[in-house]
Write a protein that holds these residues in place. Structure first.
Motif, PDB file in Angstrom:
ATOM      1  N   ILE A  70       0.759  -1.140   0.035  1.00 39.32           N
ATOM      2  CA  ILE A  70       0.091   0.039  -0.074  1.00 39.32           C
ATOM      3  C   ILE A  70       0.822   1.179   0.130  1.00 39.32           C
ATOM      4  O   ILE A  70       1.734   1.483   0.868  1.00 39.32           O
ATOM      5  CB  ILE A  70      -0.953   0.062   1.219  1.00 39.32           C
ATOM      6  CG1 ILE A  70      -1.804  -1.195   1.261  1.00 39.32           C
ATOM      7  CG2 ILE A  70      -1.510   1.356   1.366  1.00 39.32           C
ATOM      8  CD1 ILE A  70      -2.698  -1.311   2.289  1.00 39.32           C
ATOM      9  N   TYR A 173      -7.021   2.398   1.010  1.00 43.19           N
ATOM     10  CA  TYR A 173      -5.786   2.937   1.219  1.00 43.19           C
ATOM     11  C   TYR A 173      -5.821   4.073   2.172  1.00 43.19           C
ATOM     12  O   TYR A 173      -4.739   3.950   3.098  1.00 43.19           O
ATOM     13  CB  TYR A 173      -5.118   3.352   0.024  1.00 43.19           C
ATOM     14  CG  TYR A 173      -4.897   2.282  -0.980  1.00 43.19           C
ATOM     15  CD1 TYR A 173      -4.750   0.884  -0.656  1.00 43.19           C
ATOM     16  CD2 TYR A 173      -4.758   2.379  -2.408  1.00 43.19           C
ATOM     17  CE1 TYR A 173      -4.516  -0.198  -1.389  1.00 43.19           C
ATOM     18  CE2 TYR A 173      -4.552   1.562  -3.198  1.00 43.19           C
ATOM     19  CZ  TYR A 173      -4.594   0.363  -2.902  1.00 43.19           C
ATOM     20  OH  TYR A 173      -4.441  -0.603  -3.928  1.00 43.19           O
ATOM     21  N   GLU A 176      -6.479   2.603   5.903  1.00 46.43           N
ATOM     22  CA  GLU A 176      -5.649   2.102   6.338  1.00 46.43           C
ATOM     23  C   GLU A 176      -4.121   2.637   6.584  1.00 46.43           C
ATOM     24  O   GLU A 176      -3.752   2.387   7.669  1.00 46.43           O
ATOM     25  CB  GLU A 176      -4.813   0.510   5.225  1.00 46.43           C
ATOM     26  CG  GLU A 176      -6.076  -0.440   5.226  1.00 46.43           C
ATOM     27  CD  GLU A 176      -6.009  -1.137   6.363  1.00 46.43           C
ATOM     28  OE1 GLU A 176      -5.052  -1.489   7.027  1.00 46.43           O
ATOM     29  OE2 GLU A 176      -7.017  -1.913   6.603  1.00 46.43           O
ATOM     30  N   ASP A 177      -3.788   3.584   5.773  1.00 51.67           N
ATOM     31  CA  ASP A 177      -2.825   4.606   6.225  1.00 51.67           C
ATOM     32  C   ASP A 177      -2.974   5.111   7.273  1.00 51.67           C
ATOM     33  O   ASP A 177      -2.217   5.342   8.086  1.00 51.67           O
ATOM     34  CB  ASP A 177      -2.709   5.625   4.665  1.00 51.67           C
ATOM     35  CG  ASP A 177      -1.821   4.950   3.577  1.00 51.67           C
ATOM     36  OD1 ASP A 177      -1.553   3.610   3.619  1.00 51.67           O
ATOM     37  OD2 ASP A 177      -1.518   5.752   2.585  1.00 51.67           O
ATOM     38  N   GLU A 235      -9.534  -4.308  -1.384  1.00 55.30           N
ATOM     39  CA  GLU A 235     -10.554  -3.287  -1.083  1.00 55.30           C
ATOM     40  C   GLU A 235     -11.863  -3.691  -1.102  1.00 55.30           C
ATOM     41  O   GLU A 235     -12.694  -3.437  -0.282  1.00 55.30           O
ATOM     42  CB  GLU A 235     -10.400  -2.027  -2.036  1.00 55.30           C
ATOM     43  CG  GLU A 235     -11.494  -0.976  -1.886  1.00 55.30           C
ATOM     44  CD  GLU A 235     -10.947   0.489  -2.246  1.00 55.30           C
ATOM     45  OE1 GLU A 235     -10.030   0.797  -1.960  1.00 55.30           O
ATOM     46  OE2 GLU A 235     -11.796   1.059  -2.976  1.00 55.30           O
TER      47      GLU A 235
END
Lengths: 419, 312
Positions: A70, A173, A176-177, A235
C-alpha cells in the motif's frame, strides 16, 4: 523541473508553512532511527495485510513472491481546515452538478438543447447508454461514489484533474494509511486536530441503504466484485467486511421475475442494493458484453424495472469522460446557477485548430491525454516529450491537452456524501 | 450465508483435512517400510497408496517404478498431482483466500503461513531432514489451523460448514487408510513381532495407539483395531464419530431442500451406531468400507446440491 514543484511544507523562502509547524518541530525532535524503525514496522504490517494481492498469482509468474505494498508516505499531506472547507464545498457542488447532468442527459437533455455542450459529444460517446433513457433512479443519484482527482497548484489553490464516476477505488488505502499513522506516531495526533476518516464505511452503508428501491424497509445491500483476481480485491473484501455486507460475485446472483436474488445456504435471498465494483460492460451479458462471465444475466431488466439499485448507476461514464470534463463548470452554472468553486486544469481541445496549434507549440509544458477511457494511464504525451515523436499522437479528435501543474503529486479525494 | 462462501469454507476444510490424512497415510507406510521386508513387498505397499487414490495412470506418466522415493515425491511435492500434499494445501489456501473476509485474521494467517512455509521447502530438503519430520509438520499445521478456527471464529454457519467439510473428509480418509492397511496386514499372515509393529504403526498414524491401550488394556488384535477406528463414537477419527458430527451439523444448517440428505446421514449414523464388528468382519471389511465411502460421496453430493451449489 523540480524547482517548479510546489513544496507542501516549506514556502519559496524556506520558511515552514504555518500548518506544518507542529509537524516540522516533531520531525526535528524525533531521532532518525526511530522514524526508520517505525517505517520498517509499517512495511512489515502492510506486508501482512497486502500479502493477499501480492503473493497470489500465477505460479510460474516472475512476480511470484513479490509484494505490492500500500503506498504509504510517512510525511503526511496536511490540508488546513480552512482550505478543506473550500474543497469540500467545491467537491459537493461538482458532484451535485455531475449528477444533475446525468439525470438530464438521460431525460430531457436540456443542456444539449440549450447548446452548452455539443450534442454529438454526448450522444455519440461510447459511454452514453441509450438503455438508461427515461429510467428514474432512486433520489436521482447516478454517481453515489465519486473520485475527484485534485492537484495542488499553489497555496490554497487546487485544480480538478479529472472526475471518476464509474467504479472509483482507493478509499481503503486512505483508511489503512491513517490507521497505520495512528499506530506508529500517536503523539502526532495529539499535536494536531486531525479530522477522522475511519467512519467512511458507515457513511457508505448508510448512503447505499437510503437509495434502496421504494418500499423496501430493511434493504439487503451487497458488494459485487469481479473476483479474487481483481487488483482491487483487497479493497472489496475490506469494504464488505467493514460494512458487514456480503461480498458477491456475478455467479452468486441470479434474476427471476425481474428481481435479483443471491444464492445462500438457506435458499434464494432477495438483493435490493448492489454496490458494484464491476464496469458497465461486464454487468449483464444479455445487455452488454456477451462474453462476460462476471456479470448477472438479466440484471439490466431488473434494474430498469426499479427492483434493484446499482451504485453507481449504469452510464455514468459519459460524465467523467475527458471530452466532457471541460464542460463541468458550464454544468455547475446551468444546473445550480452557481460559479464553480473548483477550477479545471486549463485544457486545450485538439479538435479546435487554435488549440491544436498552441499544443504543438508548447508540447513540453503540456500533458496530452486521450479523451476516452478512465484514469490517467494512457497518456499520449508528457512534459519533455520529444517533439520529433509527436507523429505518434492519436488522432486530434480524440485528444485534449492540459497544463502541467507543478506539484508534489496528486491524490484522489473520495466523496461519498453528495447531498 | 452465501452458498459460494459456504462452498469455499467447506473445501478449505476438506483440503486441509485431506493433506493431514495423506501425511498420516504416508507416515504409516513409511514406518511400516522400516520393518525388514523384501523390496517387492515394500513396493507393493507404496503402490497400494496410488491404487487407493486411482492415481496409477497419472503416476506412470512421469515415474517408472512405484518405489518409496518416487511415490513420496509424487504424493508430497508434485504440483501436477492434484492429490499431493502440495496441491491440497494450495487448494486449501486458495479457498481461504477467496473468503478471507469471512475468516478471522488468525485463521487466514495460519492458512496462508502454512502455504508460504510449504512453498519454501523443496522435496530434496524434505528428504534430507527426513520425511517423518515433514509429516509431523503437516499434522501440526493442520492442528494449528483447526485450533485457531475453532478458537476464534463465531459459531455461525461459516463454522458449521468448515466443520462439515472437515468431518466428511476425515470419515472418508479414515475408511481409506483402514481399507488399504488392513488388507496388507491381514495377508501378511502370522502373528508375531512384525505384526505388532505394523498394527502399532497404523494406530499411531491415526493417533490411536494410546487410545487403544486405554480402551482395551490388551494385546493388539485386528478386529479391535477395526472396531476402534470404525465404531467407537468417542474416538475422534472413527467413522462413527465423524458421521455423528455430520448429522449434528446437518441439523444446524438444515434448509427447505436438505431433508433427504439429512435422512441419509441419519441412516448411515444408525448403522454405525448399532453395528457389531464381528458382523462387519464376517461379511467382509473391504465391502463394508467400499459401501461406506460410496455413501459418504453421496452425502457430499447432497450437501453440494442442497447448500453449496444450488440450482436457481
Amino acid at each position: 523541473m523540480s524547482n517548479n514543484f510546489f513544496n507542501e511544507m516549506y514556502d519559496a523562502s524556506g520558511i515552514v508553512r504555518p500548518h506544518y509547524c507542529a509537524y516540522a518541530d516533531w520531525l526535528l525532535a524525533t531521532p532518525a532511527e526511530r522514524i526508520a524503525r517505525k517505517r520498517a514496522e509499517a512495511d512489515i504490517a502492510f506486508h501482512r495485510v497486502g500479502i493477499t494481492f501480492a503473493v497470489y498469482g500465477d505460479e510460474s509468474s516472475q512476480d511470484q513472491g513479490k509484494e505490492r505494498l500500500i503506498p504509504f508516505d510517512i510525511i503526511p499531506r496536511i490540508i488546513p481546515a480552512a482550505e478543506w472547507l473550500v474543497l469540500q464545498a467545491g467537491l459537493r457542488q461538482r458532484v451535485k452538478a455531475l449528477n444533475a447532468f446525468l439525470y438530464d442527459i438521460y431525460h430531457k437533455q436540456e443542456i444539449l438543447q440549450a447548446g452548452h455542450i455539443p450534442r454529438e459529444q454526448v450522444l455519440n460517446n461510447a459511454q452514453f447508454r441509450p438503455e438508461m433513457m427515461g429510467i428514474d433512479v432512486p433520489a436521482g443519484i447516478y454517481a453515489h461514489i465519486a473520485g475527484i482527482d485534485l492537484v495542488r497548484a499553489g497555496a490554497g489553490e487546487f485544480y480538478v484533474l479529472e472526475d471518476n464516476l464509474r467504479v472509483p477505488s482507493g478509499v481503503s488505502y486512505m483508511i489503512e494509511d491513517r490507521k497505520m499513522m495512528m499506530r506508529l506516531f500517536p503523539e502526532l495526533f495529539s499535536r494536531h486536530k486531525v479530522a477522522p476518516v475511519q467512519h467512511y464505511p458507515d457513511m457508505l452503508l448508510e448512503n447505499l441503504r437510503t437509495v434502496a428501491p421504494a418500499g423496501v424497509l430493511n434493504p439487503t445491500v451487497v458488494l459485487l466484485t469481479p473476483g479474487a483476481y481483481n487488483s482491487a480485491y483487497f479493497e472489496h473484501t475490506f469494504l464488505a467486511q467493514q460494512m458487514g455486507i456480503e461480498l458477491v460475485e456475478g455467479r452468486d446472483l441470479f434474476v427471476r421475475d425481474e428481481t435479483v436474488y443471491m444464492r445462500t445456504t438457506q435458499g434464494p435471498q432477495r438483493v435490493d442494493v448492489i454496490y458494484r465494483r464491476l464496469d458497465d460492460d461486464f454487468l449483464d451479458p444479455l445487455a452488454f458484453r456477451k462474453d462476460s462471465m462476471l456479470g448477472v444475466p438479466g440484471l439490466l431488466s431488473a434494474y430498469r424495472a426499479g427492483q434493484v439499485t446499482l451504485a453507481n448507476a449504469i452510464g455514468t461514464g459519459v460524465a467523467d469522460d475527458k471530452s466532457i470534463y471541460p464542460y463541468v463548470p458550464e454544468m455547475v452554472r446551468f444546473y445550480l446557477g452557481e460559479e464553480s468553486l473548483l477550477n479545471n486544469v486549463p485544457t486545450y481541445m485538439l479538435r479546435k485548430p487554435d488549440d491544436l496549434k498552441y499544443t504543438l507549440e508548447h508540447l513540453p509544458e503540456l500533458v496530452v491525454k486521450e479523451v476516452h477511457g478512465a484514469g490517467g494511464l494512457r497518456h499520449a504525451g508528457r512534459p519533455g516529450l520529444d517533439p520529433e515523436r509527436n507523429r505518434e499522437f492519436p488522432c486530434p479528435h480524440h485528444c485534449r491537452a492540459g497544463k502541467v501543474h507543478c506539484t508534489a503529486n496528486t491524490r484522489t479525494v473520495q466523496l461519498s456524501d453528495i447531498c | 450465508m452465501l452458498s459460494r462462501t459456504a462452498d469455499h469454507l467447506y473445501w478449505m476444510a476438506r483440503f486441509t483435512e485431506r493433506a493431514e490424512n495423506l501425511a498420516r497415510l504416508l507416515d504409516v507406510t513409511h514406518q511400516m517400510s522400516l520393518v525388514p521386508q523384501s523390496v517387492a513387498a515394500g513396493n507393493q505397499n507404496w503402490g497400494a497408496i496410488l491404487a487407493l487414490n486411482s492415481l496409477q495412470t497419472a503416476f506412470s506418466k512421469t515415474y517408472d517404478e512405484a518405489n518409496a522415493e518416487n511415490v513420496l515425491r509424487f504424493m508430497v511435492s508434485d504440483a501436477d498431482n492434484p492429490a499431493s500434499i502440495y496441491s491440497c494445501l494450495r487448494a486449501a489456501r486458495e479457498n481461504a483466500h477467496a473468503v478471507r473476509g469471512t475468516l478471522t485474521a488468525e485463521t487466514w494467517e495460519s492458512c496462508n503461513a502454512t502455504w508460504i512455509e510449504l512453498r519454501e521447502q523443496s522435496f530434496e530438503q524434505i528428504l534430507s531432514v527426513g520425511v517423518g519430520e515433514f509429516f509431523e509438520w503437516v499434522k501440526l499445521r493442520s492442528a494449528v489451523m483447526r485450533g485457531v478456527t475453532f478458537g476464534t471464529m463465531l459459531q455461525d454457519d461459516a463454522l458449521h460448514f468448515i466443520r462439515l467439510g472437515g468431518l466428511l473428509e476425515r470419515s472418508d480418509n479414515t475408511a481409506r487408510i483402514l481399507d488399504v492397511k488392513y488388507h496388507v496386514l491381514r495377508t501378511n499372515g502370522d502373528e508375531g513381532t512384525t505384526d505388532f509393529y505394523q498394527w502399532g504403526a497404523l494406530l499411531r498414524s491415526l493417533s490411536a495407539f494410546e487410545v487403544y491401550r486405554k480402551v482395551y488394556r490388551d494385546v493388539i488384535t485386528p478386529a479391535r483395531v477395526a472396531e476402534l477406528l470404525m465404531l467407537r463414537v468417542d474416538m475422534p477419527r472413527s467413522l462413527h464419530a465423524c458421521v455423528d458430527g455430520i448429522v449434528r451439523v446437518l441439523n444446524r444448517v438444515a434448509n427447505s431442500s436438505s431433508a433427504e440428505t439429512g435422512r441419509r446421514a441419519g441412516m448411515l449414523h444408525a448403522q454405525l451406531h448399532y453395528a457389531r464388528i464381528d458382523d462387519i468382519l464376517g461379511k467382509g471389511l473391504h465391502e463394508y468400507l467400499t459401501d461406506f465411502m460410496d455413501r459418504i460421496y453421496d452425502l457430499g453430493d447432497g450437501i453440494g446440491r442442497d447448500f453449496l451449489v444450488p440450482a436457481n
